[in-house]
Design an enzyme around this catalytic site. Sequence first.
Site, PDB file in Angstrom:
ATOM      1  N   THR A   1     109.974 -11.062  -4.425  1.00  0.00           N
ATOM      2  CA  THR A   1     110.469 -10.479  -5.675  1.00  0.00           C
ATOM      3  C   THR A   1     110.921  -9.040  -5.458  1.00  0.00           C
ATOM      4  O   THR A   1     110.549  -8.386  -4.496  1.00  0.00           O
ATOM      5  CB  THR A   1     109.397 -10.531  -6.782  1.00  0.00           C
ATOM      6  OG1 THR A   1     108.272  -9.752  -6.388  1.00  0.00           O
ATOM      7  CG2 THR A   1     108.964 -11.961  -7.056  1.00  0.00           C
ATOM      8  N   ASP A   2     111.735  -8.561  -6.398  1.00  0.00           N
ATOM      9  CA  ASP A   2     112.243  -7.194  -6.309  1.00  0.00           C
ATOM     10  C   ASP A   2     111.539  -6.292  -7.320  1.00  0.00           C
ATOM     11  O   ASP A   2     110.566  -6.703  -7.959  1.00  0.00           O
ATOM     12  CB  ASP A   2     113.760  -7.177  -6.500  1.00  0.00           C
ATOM     13  CG  ASP A   2     114.204  -7.691  -7.868  1.00  0.00           C
ATOM     14  OD1 ASP A   2     113.373  -7.784  -8.797  1.00  0.00           O
ATOM     15  OD2 ASP A   2     115.401  -8.000  -8.001  1.00  0.00           O
ATOM     16  N   GLN A   3     112.031  -5.089  -7.482  1.00  0.00           N
ATOM     17  CA  GLN A   3     111.416  -4.120  -8.383  1.00  0.00           C
ATOM     18  C   GLN A   3     111.406  -4.596  -9.836  1.00  0.00           C
ATOM     19  O   GLN A   3     110.555  -4.191 -10.615  1.00  0.00           O
ATOM     20  CB  GLN A   3     112.156  -2.782  -8.267  1.00  0.00           C
ATOM     21  CG  GLN A   3     111.501  -1.645  -9.009  1.00  0.00           C
ATOM     22  CD  GLN A   3     112.215  -0.325  -8.765  1.00  0.00           C
ATOM     23  OE1 GLN A   3     113.284  -0.289  -8.173  1.00  0.00           O
ATOM     24  NE2 GLN A   3     111.623   0.749  -9.223  1.00  0.00           N
TER      25      GLN A   3
ATOM     26  N   VAL B   1     111.652 -10.142 -10.301  1.00  0.00           N
ATOM     27  CA  VAL B   1     112.311 -11.435 -10.151  1.00  0.00           C
ATOM     28  C   VAL B   1     112.636 -11.659  -8.674  1.00  0.00           C
ATOM     29  O   VAL B   1     112.663 -10.730  -7.878  1.00  0.00           O
ATOM     30  CB  VAL B   1     113.583 -11.552 -11.019  1.00  0.00           C
ATOM     31  CG1 VAL B   1     113.247 -11.395 -12.495  1.00  0.00           C
ATOM     32  CG2 VAL B   1     114.630 -10.542 -10.608  1.00  0.00           C
TER      33      VAL B   1
END
Length: 143
Positions: free
Chosen positions: A15-17, A20
């Site tokens: 996932t990213d910041q 998601v």
Amino acid sequence: MLVSKKEIDVRYAETDQMGVVYHANYLVWMEVGRTDLIRRLGFNYAEMERDGILSPVTDVQVSYKKPLRYGDTAVVHTWIEHYDGLRVIYGYEILTPNGEIAITATSSHVCVKKENFRPISIRRLYPTWHQAYEKAKKQSIAE
């Protein structure tokens, strides 16, 4: 057509910041689906590589529809969208846990000799793969 179905648990590292799944991870999951489809057809891509044949990606198209998040289980559907004896286009849908489409995608591939990257004919060099691909793209059963 034959459709491979592979479940993948979304890991935190994917996932990213924003919380998601980072967009590039879908490409990895597409490879998981493609490898599973090839295995279900009775073949092993690693064996082809040992023969000195590679299958580079020549094009990828991805349309992002819904996000997946840490803890979700993604379902990767993979099939042969197009095959002509030389080139293969795989189709993909990756679904959210409630069955909504997270992405739709295609990836295009051509088989080449490792030493010079010259294309080879799957139809001629691997006739059993050719027959299986021809059959799989026409089958009407899904797993």
